[in-house]
Design a protein around this motif. Structure first.
Motif, PDB file in Angstrom:
ATOM      1  N   LEU A  17       0.807  -1.218   0.000  1.00  0.00           N
ATOM      2  CA  LEU A  17       0.000   0.000   0.000  1.00  0.00           C
ATOM      3  C   LEU A  17       0.837   1.263   0.000  1.00  0.00           C
ATOM      4  N   LEU A  18       2.004   1.228   0.611  1.00  0.00           N
ATOM      5  CA  LEU A  18       2.784   2.445   0.762  1.00  0.00           C
ATOM      6  C   LEU A  18       3.554   2.728  -0.506  1.00  0.00           C
ATOM      7  N   PHE A  19       3.413   3.928  -1.032  1.00  0.00           N
ATOM      8  CA  PHE A  19       4.164   4.290  -2.225  1.00  0.00           C
ATOM      9  C   PHE A  19       5.293   5.224  -1.844  1.00  0.00           C
ATOM     10  N   SER A  20       6.492   4.879  -2.245  1.00  0.00           N
ATOM     11  CA  SER A  20       7.645   5.734  -1.973  1.00  0.00           C
ATOM     12  C   SER A  20       7.836   6.684  -3.138  1.00  0.00           C
ATOM     13  N   GLY A  21       7.561   7.940  -2.929  1.00  0.00           N
ATOM     14  CA  GLY A  21       7.602   8.912  -4.010  1.00  0.00           C
ATOM     15  C   GLY A  21       8.970   9.096  -4.606  1.00  0.00           C
ATOM     16  N   GLY A  22      10.007   8.738  -3.877  1.00  0.00           N
ATOM     17  CA  GLY A  22      11.347   8.962  -4.400  1.00  0.00           C
ATOM     18  C   GLY A  22      11.892   7.814  -5.210  1.00  0.00           C
ATOM     19  N   GLY A 306      -2.150  10.576   0.722  1.00  0.00           N
ATOM     20  CA  GLY A 306      -3.369   9.799   0.865  1.00  0.00           C
ATOM     21  C   GLY A 306      -3.284   8.829   2.018  1.00  0.00           C
ATOM     22  N   ILE A 307      -4.444   8.447   2.543  1.00  0.00           N
ATOM     23  CA  ILE A 307      -4.534   7.496   3.640  1.00  0.00           C
ATOM     24  C   ILE A 307      -5.665   6.512   3.333  1.00  0.00           C
ATOM     25  N   VAL A 342       1.758   7.238   1.149  1.00  0.00           N
ATOM     26  CA  VAL A 342       2.973   7.858   0.614  1.00  0.00           C
ATOM     27  C   VAL A 342       3.944   8.081   1.761  1.00  0.00           C
ATOM     28  N   ASP A 343       5.217   7.752   1.529  1.00  0.00           N
ATOM     29  CA  ASP A 343       6.181   7.951   2.601  1.00  0.00           C
ATOM     30  C   ASP A 343       7.284   8.940   2.254  1.00  0.00           C
TER      31      ASP A 343
END
Length: 426
Positions: A17-22, A306-307, A342-343
Motif C-alpha cells: 500500500l505504501l508508495f515511496s515517491g522517491g 493519501g490514507i 505515501v512515505d
C-alpha cells in the motif's frame, strides 16, 4: 473479493500500500534521445508555470516559441525566456506556421481550446491541451474525430492526476478490491478567495478574469472539479448516467457570471455509485479533499498524499496477515487508524504528465489522458454546467461514449507502460 483472496492479494502490510515517491523515476526508457521543440500558447499563470516545469526536461523538450495576445504577458515572457532563443508571438496561427515547432502547449481560456487545438493538429503539431478539453459537448465530439484523422500526432489533455504515482496506486487498489464495493465519492475543492486576478487596465477585465464570465469559462466545475471527475472515470472505467447540478453567486456579488458556490451530483448507474463534487469560494477548511468510500475501506486523498482507512473487519484481516505471514508491520495513522499511502514527497503532477507526453510522442501511442478520456470529462463538465444554470438533470447519451470503440487505445482495460514500469521496480 473473498477473505482468502483479500488476504493473499493484500499481503499488504506497508509494502503493497505504501508508495515511496522517491523511488519511481516515471517511465520506462523510450530509447529516444530527441529533443522536441515546444511552443507555449497562452502565457498566464498556467502557461508560465509549465514553462518553469519544463526547465527540468532540458534533455527532452526545449521551448522555442511563446504566444499571448496581452502586452503584460508578452512582457513577462520576455523576462522569463531568453528571447535570443525563444520567438514571441501574439497570434497563435503565426506560431503554428513556424516549422521548427514540433509540439505546442495550449493554456488559454476554455472557450478557445477547440479552435486552437484544431488549428494545431491541422498544422502538424503534437498538442498538450489544458483541461477541460473543450467548452461544449459538440466540440468534444468534433475534436475526437479531428484527432483520429491526425493519428500520427499526440493529443494529451491536462488532467495531470492520471500521471501521479499516488493516484495510480489508488486506482490499482480499487481494481484489486481493497476498497470493496464503492458506492459513494465525496470530492471537494474549496477556497476562501474571490478567484480574481489583478487587472492593470479595466479594459482587460474580461481577458484576465475570463474564469468569471460564462462566455469564456466553465467555472468551478471545469477549472477544479473536472480533475476529480476525470479520476473517477479512469479508476472505475465508468461514465455518468445522470448529471445534476446546482449553485449560485452566493458571496461575491462583484459582476461575475460564473457561480462561486456549486454542487454536482453524478449517478453512475451501472457501477451503483454516486459522485458528489462540490466547490465554494467562501470557506477553505476542506480545501482539496477526495474520499472514495467502499464496503471494505475508504481512501482519503489530497493532491500529493493519501490514507487508506480500512473498515473494522478489514482492519482485523490486515492485522492477521501481519501476524501470520510476518509481513512488514502495518504503519497506522495514530489518530484514525489509517494506513499512509505515501512515505516521501511526490513531484508536481505536471512533471509526470510531461514524461508521458514525451513517451507518447516518441512511441506514437495514446497518452493516458487523451482525446477520448479528456473528451468524456469535458462532456460531463458541460452537462454539469447546463444543469447548474438551467436547473434540470442531464442524461448521458450513447453518442457521448467517445472511447467505446477505442478501449485498447484509451488505456481503460489494461495497465499502461507506466503502471508496468512501476510494478517492475517494486
Amino acid at each position: 473479493m473473498n477473505r482468502r483472496n483479500f488476504i493473499k492479494n493484500g499481503t499488504m502490510g506497508t509494502g503493497a500500500l505504501l508508495f515511496s515517491g522517491g523511488v519511481w523515476s516515471g517511465l520506462a526508457n523510450t530509447g529516444n534521445d530527441r529533443v522536441y521543440r515546444i511552443g507555449i500558447i497562452g502565457f498566464g499563470d498556467r502557461g508560465s508555470g509549465l514553462f518553469n516545469v519544463l526547465k527540468d526536461f532540458k534533455a527532452k523538450f526545449r521551448v522555442i516559441a511563446i504566444c499571448d495576445p496581452l502586452d503584460l504577458r508578452i512582457d513577462n515572457a520576455r523576462k522569463m525566456a531568453d528571447t535570443d532563443k525563444v520567438k514571441i508571438y501574439r497570434d497563435h496561427r503565426k506560431l503554428l506556421e513556424n516549422k521548427a515547432v514540433d509540439a505546442v502547449i495550449i493554456a488559454t481560456p476554455l472557450n478557445t481550446h477547440y479552435e486552437i487545438a484544431k488549428n494545431s493538429l491541422e498544422a502538424g503539431k503534437h498538442v498538450l491541451l489544458e483541461k477541460a478539453m473543450t467548452f461544449t459537448v459538440d466540440q468534444a465530439l468534433s475534436l475526437s474525430k479531428i484527432a483520429e484523422n491526425h493519428s500520427k500526432q499526440t493529443l494529451q489533455i491536462g488532467h495531470q492526476y492520471r500521471y501521479s504515482p499516488l493516484y495510480y496506486k489508488v486506482r490499482k487498489m480499487i481494481q484489486d478490491g481493497y476498497l470493496g464495493k464503492v458506492t459513494q465519492i465525496d470530492a471537494r475543492w474549496d477556497r476562501n478567495w474571490n478567484w480574481r486576478r489583478p487587472v492593470p487596465d479595466p479594459r482587460l477585465e474580461r481577458k484576465i478574469n475570463w474564469r468569471m464570465y460564462r462566455e469564456y469559462s466553465g467555472g468551478l466545475p471545469a477549472e477544479l472539479l473536472s480533475h476529480q471527475m476525470d479520476f473517477i472515470h479512469w479508476a472505475f472505467d465508468c461514465l455518468p448516467t445522470t448529471v445534476y447540478g446546482t449553485g449560485g453567486i452566493d458571496n461575491y456579488n462583484d459582476g461575475r457570471e460564473t457561480y462561486d458556490n456549486v454542487q454536482v451530483n453524478v449517478r453512475y448507474e451501472k457501477e451503483g455509485m454516486i459522485g458528489n463534487f462540490g466547490a465554494t469560494c467562501s470557506n477553505q477548511h476542506d480545501g482539496y479533499s477526495f474520499r472514495i468510500k467502499g464496503s471494505r475501506g475508504m481512501v482519503s486523498l489530497l493532491v500529493d498524499d493519501g490514507i487508506f482507512y480500512p473498515e473494522p473487519e478489514t482492519r482485523k484481516e490486515l492485522e492477521e496477515v501481519d501476524g501470520v505471514s510476518g509481513a512488514t508491520k502495518i504503519t497506522w495513522n495514530d489518530d484514525k487508524k489509517g494506513i499512509p499511502l505515501v512515505d516521501s514527497p511526490l513531484k508536481d503532477g505536471s512533471y509526470y504528465a510531461f514524461e508521458d507526453f514525451y513517451a507518447a510522442i516518441s512511441e506514437n501511442t495514446l497518452p493516458d489522458s487523451n482525446v477520448y478520456t479528456g473528451g468524456s470529462t469535458a462532456i460531463c463538465v458541460a452537462l454539469a454546467n447546463t444543469s447548474i444554470y438551467g436547473g434540470n438533470p442531464q442524461q448521458w447519451k450513447t453518442a457521448y461514449n467517445l472511447a467505446s470503440d477505442h478501449k485498447d487505445k484509451a488505456t481503460v482495460d489494461s495497465p499502461s507502460r507506466k503502471q508496468k514500469a512501476r510494478e517492475e521496480e517494486k
